[in-house]
Design a protein around this motif. Structure first.
Motif, PDB file in Angstrom:
ATOM      1  N   PRO C  55       0.744  -1.236  -0.340  1.00  0.00           N
ATOM      2  CA  PRO C  55       0.303  -0.399   0.028  1.00  0.00           C
ATOM      3  C   PRO C  55       0.890   1.542  -0.069  1.00  0.00           C
ATOM      4  N   VAL C  75      -6.683   2.831 -13.942  1.00  0.00           N
ATOM      5  CA  VAL C  75      -7.402   1.613 -12.729  1.00  0.00           C
ATOM      6  C   VAL C  75      -6.844   1.676 -11.938  1.00  0.00           C
ATOM      7  N   ASN C  76      -7.179   1.230 -10.988  1.00  0.00           N
ATOM      8  CA  ASN C  76      -6.481   0.680  -9.167  1.00  0.00           C
ATOM      9  C   ASN C  76      -7.155  -0.565  -9.374  1.00  0.00           C
ATOM     10  N   PHE C  77      -5.828  -1.527  -9.611  1.00  0.00           N
ATOM     11  CA  PHE C  77      -6.138  -3.131  -9.329  1.00  0.00           C
ATOM     12  C   PHE C  77      -5.774  -3.284  -8.725  1.00  0.00           C
ATOM     13  N   ASP C  78      -6.313  -3.966  -7.280  1.00  0.00           N
ATOM     14  CA  ASP C  78      -6.163  -3.722  -5.957  1.00  0.00           C
ATOM     15  C   ASP C  78      -5.480  -4.978  -5.693  1.00  0.00           C
ATOM     16  N   ARG C  81      -6.897  -7.628  -3.001  1.00  0.00           N
ATOM     17  CA  ARG C  81      -8.138  -8.180  -2.252  1.00  0.00           C
ATOM     18  C   ARG C  81      -8.227  -9.345  -4.400  1.00  0.00           C
ATOM     19  N   SER C  82      -6.971  -9.150  -4.933  1.00  0.00           N
ATOM     20  CA  SER C  82      -7.137 -10.349  -6.349  1.00  0.00           C
ATOM     21  C   SER C  82      -6.954 -11.488  -5.740  1.00  0.00           C
ATOM     22  N   SER C  83      -7.601 -11.963  -7.053  1.00  0.00           N
ATOM     23  CA  SER C  83      -6.955 -13.608  -7.246  1.00  0.00           C
ATOM     24  C   SER C  83      -5.212 -13.685  -7.089  1.00  0.00           C
ATOM     25  N   LYS C  86      -5.304 -16.561  -4.074  1.00  0.00           N
ATOM     26  CA  LYS C  86      -6.015 -17.418  -4.185  1.00  0.00           C
ATOM     27  C   LYS C  86      -4.577 -18.050  -5.417  1.00  0.00           C
ATOM     28  N   GLU C  88      -2.751 -16.886  -7.434  1.00  0.00           N
ATOM     29  CA  GLU C  88      -2.295 -16.709  -8.590  1.00  0.00           C
ATOM     30  C   GLU C  88      -0.620 -15.963  -8.961  1.00  0.00           C
ATOM     31  N   ASP C  92       1.433 -14.632 -14.259  1.00  0.00           N
ATOM     32  CA  ASP C  92      -0.305 -15.355 -14.668  1.00  0.00           C
ATOM     33  C   ASP C  92      -0.976 -14.310 -14.249  1.00  0.00           C
ATOM     34  N   THR C  96      -2.490 -12.176 -17.937  1.00  0.00           N
ATOM     35  CA  THR C  96      -3.859 -11.767 -17.779  1.00  0.00           C
ATOM     36  C   THR C  96      -4.336  -9.935 -17.800  1.00  0.00           C
ATOM     37  N   LEU C  97      -2.989  -8.910 -16.974  1.00  0.00           N
ATOM     38  CA  LEU C  97      -3.289  -7.877 -17.004  1.00  0.00           C
ATOM     39  C   LEU C  97      -3.294  -7.299 -18.639  1.00  0.00           C
TER      40      LEU C  97
END
Lengths: 308, 308, 308
Positions: C55, C75-78, C81-83, C86, C88, C92, C96-97
Motif C-alpha cells: 500500500p 485503473v487501480n488494480f487492488d 483483494r485480487s486472485s 488465491k 495466482e 499469470d 492476464t493484465l
C-alpha cells in the motif's frame, strides 16, 4: 448578492440569499439532467479528492458522481490504508495533498472541527468541502433536505418541520436546522428520548419534546434520524421495539400530521426501528428524492466553490 | 431481428440471433481497437456502477476498462465497506443507487438470483448486468468463451466441446452451455467427479462422464474449470495430485483430442491441479485470448444495453 | 540524443542526457500547469494500471493524478483483494493484465527485481514503470529529487549532497545516488548508524560516515530518510530521542551547512525522529516542492514511455 463561497464547512454562517443561490443552482443542475444533459464541462481540468477518514460509500459515491458530471477528475484517497496510519499527522497529509495541486478536498472525519482546521491551515487555494465532521455539520445534507422540501413546499414561512431521533449526536440535524432557520421556517420541533436531545444552548432554534405524537401533530415535514445501535442503551428503553413504539414513525402516527406531510430520512434506514417499512416505501416518502437531490446539491456546491 | 436487450442476467433466454449480434458487435470492437481506435465516444455522459458483493479484481477491471473505452464514467461501489454492512437491505441499496441516476449496475453476488431480483425491483430505467451470481450464471463469460471459439472454429454445428471440472457449482459452465447450445454446438461433454456433476435435469444439454480420457477423445475445444480448494473433499480423491491424475489436462491427454483442439480456462488457473503448466502456456492455449475478448464482449454488452 | 525509454525500472542505466531530457520535460509540464493548462490530451485513449502490492496512497495518488492530467484512463488494480491471493502467480497476473490491452503498468512490490522480472516476461508492448521495489530502486523519486535540486542549484558539478538515515534499506537513496551521479554531483556524503549503511561495493559513489555533524558541514543539500520503526533496534541506539540526538536534523545542526542549504525528505516524515518540526516546516525545507514535482516528473515519465 452574497459573495461566492470558497469552502463549505457549515451552514451556520450562510444567509438566506446564499442558501437560496445554492438551491437554485442545484435545481438548474437537475433540470439540465432531466433534459438529457448528463455531463457538463464546467470543471474540466479540475481535480477533486475524496478524503474520507470514516467509511461512507453512499456520500462518497454521491460526491464522486457530482464531480464527474461536471467534468472534473476524481481521486479517492483511501485513508484507511494510507501513511496517516503510519503516524503522519493530519496537517502533513493536508499539505502533501495540496502540494499535488488539487482543486478541492472533500473531507469526512470522526472529529468535529477537522474541515475547519484544514481551512485554517491550508497553504494553497484548495477548497475544502465538509462531508460530515463529528456531531457538528453535514452541510450538503442540510442543503439537499432543504431542496427536497422546497420542491414540494416552497413557502418555508408557513412550514412546521419535525425532526425525530438522536438529535444530540446528529450532524444532519444541526445542518438541517441551520438551513431551515435561514430559509425562515415557522416552527421546528425536535423530538427524541431526553438523553438524545441536545443541550438547549446548543440548538436554540427548536422546541424540544419527548412526546412524538405531539411533535407529529399538524407537521408539514417529518425527518426521521437513523438510530445508531450503540446509542440504544442511552434511551433508557428496553429494546428496539420499545423505541419504535415511542419514537418510530408508523402509518397510524403519520395520520396526525398535516395532509401530504413529507416523510424524510438521511439514510440508510433501519426498517422497524425508527420508521415502519410501509411508511418508508409509502406515497409520502421523499427518501429517494433526497438521494437524487444529493447529487444535484453537490454539483451546485462544487460549481460554486470551483467556478471561475 | 431480435429486440435490443435492456438487461443481461443469463444467456438462457437468448436465441442464436441475439447471441450472434452480441458477438458480431464484440468483433467490431476488437477490430476498431486493433486499428488504433482505443477509445470510443458511444457512452459519453453515461455512468456505470460496479457493485461487487464478492471480490473479483479481474472481472471488475475488465468491466471497468470496457466502460471507460466507450467513454462512460465508472464508479466502484465498495460494498464490503458500505452501509449494507450496517444492515441496509439489498433493496434499499438498489433504490438508493437508482436514485443517483445511474445508467447501468454491474452486479456480482454470492447468491443465485440477485441480479434477477434487482431487475424485478428496479424502479428506474437502470440496466442490470450480471457479473456472476451463485452457481447460476456468468453471461459475459459465456459470451467471451463463444467469441474465442468462433474466431478459430466458426462452425458450431461441427463442434465437440468438453467442459471438465466442478460443473455442479460452476456458473461459467452453465453460461457456456447456454451459449454453445444456442449457437448449435454438435456435442457437449461434461466431465468431472460424480459428486461435482450437476443433476441431469439441471443441465439437460450435455453428455455426462467421469472418464476424462473418453471426454477428451476427438474434442475440438476443452474448457477446464477452476477447482475451488474447498470442493476437494467432495471429489473423494485423496489429494490434488490424485485429482490432477484423473481430471487434469496434461500434454499426453491433449493428444487424444482433435488436432489443434482449443484449450480454454476462465482463470485464474491452478497450475498442476486442473491444468499442466506446459498446456496452459502451450501453443493450443487460448486462455489469454479469452481475457482479451472479455473486454470486447463487455464493451458490446454495455453498448447494447445502454445504446440509444 | 539518447533513445526513448519504453520502461522505467531503475536510473542506474540512464545517462546524463536521458535524465536531463526527463527533467526538462517535467519542467515543461510544470510550466504548462502554472500557466493554467491543467489537463493535456497527450495520452487520450491510453490506459494506465496501478498495480501496488504494497500500500502507498501517496505515490499511487501522484501517479494517478499524473496520468489523468495527460488524459489517460487510470485503473487501480487492488491486489490485496485480487486472485493473486488465491494462489495466482505474478506471471499469470501480468499476462492476464497484458491481455486486457493496457498501455502501462505502474508496479510497486516488496521484492527487489519484480518490475525487471515483469519486463523480461511481458509478451505485449506494455510499458512497466517501477514505483518502488524492495531496497532496489524508486526511479521517479530519484528524478523528482533531482528536479527539486536543479530548480535551486542548477550546477551539480559544484554540489555537495548529504543523505542521512537508513541508507542500507532505502530504494530512495539508491535512486537519488544514481540520478545525482549521472548529473555530475561533486560530492555525495552518506551518513547513518553503521548497521544502516550499505556495503561499500553496493554504493561505490559515496563517502560514508557515522558523524552527522561532519556530513552536514558545508552541504548544499541534505536529504533525510524516513526511519522505519522496525529498524530502530539495528541502530544500537536506546530509543528515538537518542537517534534524533545523533542523526536528526535540527536547526542548530543545519547552521553548519552551506547558506541556503536545501532540506529534503521523501515523506512521510517522522517529526522529532529524523527531522525537527521547525526544520521540516522552515524556510529551507523543499519537502512540499518535492511532492509537487513528483506529479510533474511522473507526467514526464508517462509521456516518455507512452508517447508516440
Amino acid at each position: 448578492m452574497s459573495t461566492r463561497l470558497h469552502h463549505l464547512i457549515s451552514l451556520a454562517q450562510l444567509d438566506r440569499a446564499c442558501i437560496t443561490r445554492l438551491l437554485d443552482r442545484a435545481e438548474r443542475m437537475r433540470d439540465a439532467s432531466l433534459h438529457g444533459t448528463r455531463k457538463l464541462d464546467l470543471l474540466h481540468g479540475r481535480t477533486v479528492l475524496n478524503l474520507f477518514f470514516e467509511p461512507s460509500t453512499r456520500t462518497r459515491t454521491s460526491f464522486e458522481l457530482a464531480a464527474r458530471r461536471l467534468g472534473a477528475d476524481v481521486v479517492n484517497f483511501d485513508i484507511a490504508r494510507s501513511s496517516t496510519n503510519k503516524g503522519e499527522t493530519l496537517l502533513d497529509t493536508l499539505h502533501t495533498l495540496e502540494a499535488m495541486h488539487l482543486d478541492a478536498i472533500i473531507v469526512r472525519h470522526r472529529e468535529t472541527g477537522t474541515p475547519e482546521f484544514m481551512v485554517r491551515h491550508a497553504m494553497s487555494g484548495v477548497s475544502v468541502i465538509n462531508a460530515g465532521d463529528g456531531n457538528h455539520a453535514h452541510p450538503t445534507q442540510g442543503l439537499l433536505d432543504a431542496l427536497t422540501i422546497r420542491q414540494h413546499r416552497p413557502d418555508f414561512n408557513n412550514l412546521t418541520v419535525t425532526i425525530c431521533g438522536d438529535i444530540r449526536h446528529s450532524r444532519v440535524a444541526r445542518s438541517d436546522i441551520h438551513a431551515f432557520t435561514a430559509l425562515g421556517v415557522r416552527e421546528l420541533r425536535l423530538c427524541g428520548p431526553e438523553s438524545l436531545l441536545p443541550e438547549p444552548d446548543d440548538v436554540p432554534q427548536g422546541h424540544f419534546t419527548e412526546d412524538f405524537d405531539a411533535a407529529v401533530e399538524g407537521a408539514d415535514v417529518i425527518i426521521m434520524l437513523r438510530l445508531q445501535k450503540e446509542r440504544m442503551a442511552a434511551t433508557l428503553l428496553p429494546d428496539e421495539s420499545a423505541y419504535f413504539e415511542r419514537f418510530g414513525l408508523n402509518s397510524e402516527r403519520l395520520k396526525r400530521a398535516a395532509p401530504g406531510c413529507l416523510v424524510m430520512h438521511p439514510g440508510p434506514i433501519n426498517r422497524g426501528i425508527e420508521i415502519a417499512p410501509d411508511v418508508a416505501d409509502g406515497a409520502q416518502s421523499r427518501i429517494l428524492e433526497q438521494v437524487g437531490n444529493g447529487v444535484f446539491v453537490r454539483m451546485a456546491v462544487l460549481a460554486e466553490v470551483l467556478g471561475r
